[in-house]
Design an enzyme around this catalytic site. Structure first.
Site, PDB file in Angstrom:
ATOM      1  N   GLU A  66      -8.042  -0.628   5.083  1.00 19.08           N
ATOM      2  CA  GLU A  66      -6.597  -0.808   4.943  1.00 19.08           C
ATOM      3  C   GLU A  66      -6.003  -1.422   6.202  1.00 19.08           C
ATOM      4  O   GLU A  66      -5.148  -2.317   6.126  1.00 19.08           O
ATOM      5  CB  GLU A  66      -5.936   0.529   4.618  1.00 19.08           C
TER       6      GLU A  66
ATOM      7  N   ASP B 210       0.438   8.583   2.791  1.00 18.33           N
ATOM      8  CA  ASP B 210       0.417  10.034   2.619  1.00 18.33           C
ATOM      9  C   ASP B 210       1.653  10.655   3.264  1.00 18.33           C
ATOM     10  O   ASP B 210       2.164  11.667   2.788  1.00 18.33           O
ATOM     11  CB  ASP B 210      -0.864  10.613   3.219  1.00 18.33           C
TER      12      ASP B 210
ATOM     13  N   ASP C 252       0.844  -1.191   0.000  1.00 16.33           N
ATOM     14  CA  ASP C 252       0.000   0.000   0.000  1.00 16.33           C
ATOM     15  C   ASP C 252       0.882   1.244   0.000  1.00 16.33           C
ATOM     16  O   ASP C 252       2.071   1.180   0.314  1.00 16.33           O
ATOM     17  CB  ASP C 252      -0.915  -0.010   1.232  1.00 16.33           C
ATOM     18  N   GLY C 253       0.286   2.362  -0.328  1.00 17.03           N
ATOM     19  CA  GLY C 253       0.989   3.635  -0.308  1.00 17.03           C
ATOM     20  C   GLY C 253       0.862   4.309   1.045  1.00 17.03           C
ATOM     21  O   GLY C 253       0.373   3.731   2.016  1.00 17.03           O
TER      22      GLY C 253
END
Length: 219
Positions: free
Chosen positions: A103, A84, A81-82
């Site tokens: 998530e 922020d 996953d990314g």
């Protein structure tokens, strides 16, 4: 390289962390979309994926990748996953795509969390990016007041309903020096579904896209 090219770079690099024959946990967001596109190239070598959002599920299915429900698997070897923001210890702010609760659910199933991000997401201290918090509608005002006492401003994200039918507050004005303690505290507030600090489920590895190539950070 521009930001889109960096996202493509780390999306492809993440394939090295996908075991053959496995079910892989897949996150949400523009960087993850690049990973899904890369994953499609090896879809015959994996069993499928568990997705953290409706949008990612749709993209996976469009690419011909089988999607399993989280309830149907006991564990995953990896969740990709990314973020922020990510700090030097692997703690993250996530939820810009409003999928933070799911998530965390998928991340909790995984043996390791591989974060994929461009170099702009690496920060010394979390908090510059507005912190997403998923909340029940009836608790919005109470939670806004709690953040105000911390010197922060919490604003309802207009026009957004999460996949769970709840609202997102974006919180500005925070400096999160102890992510684990902060996550623990906010998650105990009545009406909070979850806060977008990932300290209990921090990254094991971060693949950071830089103009010089992919930089690997291990935590």
């Amino acid at each position: 390289m521009n930001q889109d090219e960096l996202k493509t770079l780390v999306g492809r690099a993440a394939l090295e962390y996908v075991p053959e024959g496995s079910i892989v946990g897949v996150g949400t967001g523009s960087t993850v979309n690049c990973f899904i596109d890369a994953l499609a190239g090896i879809k015959e070598r994996i069993a499928g994926a568990v997705s953290s959002s409706v949008k990612s599920t749709e993209r996976l299915r469009e690419k011909g990748i089988r999607v399993f429900e989280a309830a149907a698997v006991e564990s995953l070897p990896v969740y990709i996953d990314g973020a922020d923001e990510i700090d030097p210890h692997g703690c993250m702010i996530k939820g810009g795509g409003a999928a933070l609760t799911r998530e965390k659910i998928v991340a909790d199933l995984a043996e390791r969390f591989v974060c994929i991000a461009d170099a702009s997401k690496l920060v010394d201290v979390l908090g510059r990016f507005p912190l997403p918090v998923e909340v029940l509608p009836m608790a919005v005002s109470q939670i806004q007041r709690r953040f105000a006492k911390l010197g922060a401003t919490a604003t309802v994200r207009e026009g957004v309903i999460t996949d769970n039918g709840q609202l997102i507050l974006d919180v500005q004005g925070l400096r999160i020096g102890d992510p684990l303690a902060f996550e623990t505290e906010v998650n105990q507030w009545p009406g909070v579904v979850t806060v977008g600090v990932f300290a209990r489920h921090k990254a094991s590895v971060c693949l950071l896209g830089t103009p010089e190539g992919v930089k690997t950070l291990r935590f």
